[in-house]
Design an enzyme around this catalytic site. Sequence first.
Site, PDB file in Angstrom:
ATOM      1  N   LEU A   1       0.850  -1.155   0.083  1.00 54.34           N
ATOM      2  CA  LEU A   1       0.075  -0.112  -0.171  1.00 54.34           C
ATOM      3  C   LEU A   1       0.764   1.272  -0.008  1.00 54.34           C
ATOM      4  CD1 LEU A   1      -2.621  -0.941   2.795  1.00 54.34           C
ATOM      5  CD2 LEU A   1      -2.948  -1.077   0.255  1.00 54.34           C
ATOM      6  N   ASP A   2       0.539   2.319  -0.519  1.00 55.79           N
ATOM      7  CA  ASP A   2       1.282   3.476  -0.468  1.00 55.79           C
ATOM      8  C   ASP A   2       1.057   4.046   0.818  1.00 55.79           C
ATOM      9  OD1 ASP A   2       1.431   3.549  -3.255  1.00 55.79           O
ATOM     10  OD2 ASP A   2      -0.511   4.943  -3.652  1.00 55.79           O
ATOM     11  N   ARG A   3       2.139   4.805   1.176  1.00 59.43           N
ATOM     12  CA  ARG A   3       2.519   5.310   2.594  1.00 59.43           C
ATOM     13  C   ARG A   3       1.113   6.055   3.115  1.00 59.43           C
ATOM     14  NH1 ARG A   3       7.282   7.981   4.837  1.00 59.43           N
ATOM     15  NH2 ARG A   3       6.423   9.212   6.640  1.00 59.43           N
TER      16      ARG A   3
ATOM     17  N   ARG B   1      -5.542   6.110  -7.848  1.00 56.32           N
ATOM     18  CA  ARG B   1      -5.236   7.610  -7.813  1.00 56.32           C
ATOM     19  C   ARG B   1      -4.988   8.102  -9.231  1.00 56.32           C
ATOM     20  NH1 ARG B   1       0.119   7.652  -4.432  1.00 56.32           N
ATOM     21  NH2 ARG B   1       0.020   9.777  -4.701  1.00 56.32           N
TER      22      ARG B   1
END
Length: 303
Positions: free
Chosen positions: A137-139, A237
Amino acid sequence: MIPQTAAEKLLVPGEDAGERLDRFLARALSVQVERARALVAQGRVRIRGRTCSPHRKLFGGEEVEVTRPAPRAAAAAADEPALAALFDDPDCLVVDKPAGLPVEPARPGAPSAVGAASRLGRFDVAGRALPGLAHRLDRDTSGCLLLARHDRALAALKGAFEAGRVEKSYLALVAGTPPDEGRLDTPYARDPADPRRFTGRVASARRARLRYRVRERLRGAALVEVRLETGRTHQIRVQLSEAGYPVLGDAVYGVAAPGLARQALHAWRLAFPAPSGAAVAVEAPVPADLARAVAALREEPRG
């Protein structure tokens, strides 16, 4: 179950006659060939009680005895948060990752979800006492993160992702008025103008696919549920932004949103086949910052 330091006995199938020992071990133990060779070189692999060369050719029918060392402890970070476990069994673990915590440490000893999760029971992946990552997962994305407790579990979970047997659903707060539901299927590659970004507006053999539906319409925004069909970096995104519905709070592809210090993206639901064979489905509660942002966008502006 997690391999222990006691000897593990592997019977070489007849169809593996002629196979090299190191390659057989890599496949049987679900480890890299280099890891298998290291175990042989350390004298931890025996056939008929004797150590042997990693290049030894097998005949089929032999019993190979493997004694693995205890997993190496990793550097601990003092400021890692306690993570909530959403699912836990002897093979794998799902944690609720908070926004702002990177999945992997930026440097040894830096805070990470992997480091924080390592305190939730025993792990032995590639010889280290750390969880294995089946996905990322992205930060600044919160929610469900699936981790493996040992090498065989990691191989099984990665195989499930590659076979499309894992369902990943996200909640995203986006600007604009998207259709009630839709599907996005585009090429996907790094942006030629900025290699730190990705785009679906270039020719590429790689595809990115997702489905979405609107759960709630808000003032100038919408709360959407997104089901990923592929798992590309930054995919939700990028694709929602390029479709005209950027994620709120996303400083790279989206638009700013008052009161949001990060992208409004939450890995809400994860359904997968556990290595044990059980069908698992878990949900991560909507975090407080996203709940507040949705509530604020429901309110009528004050005149």
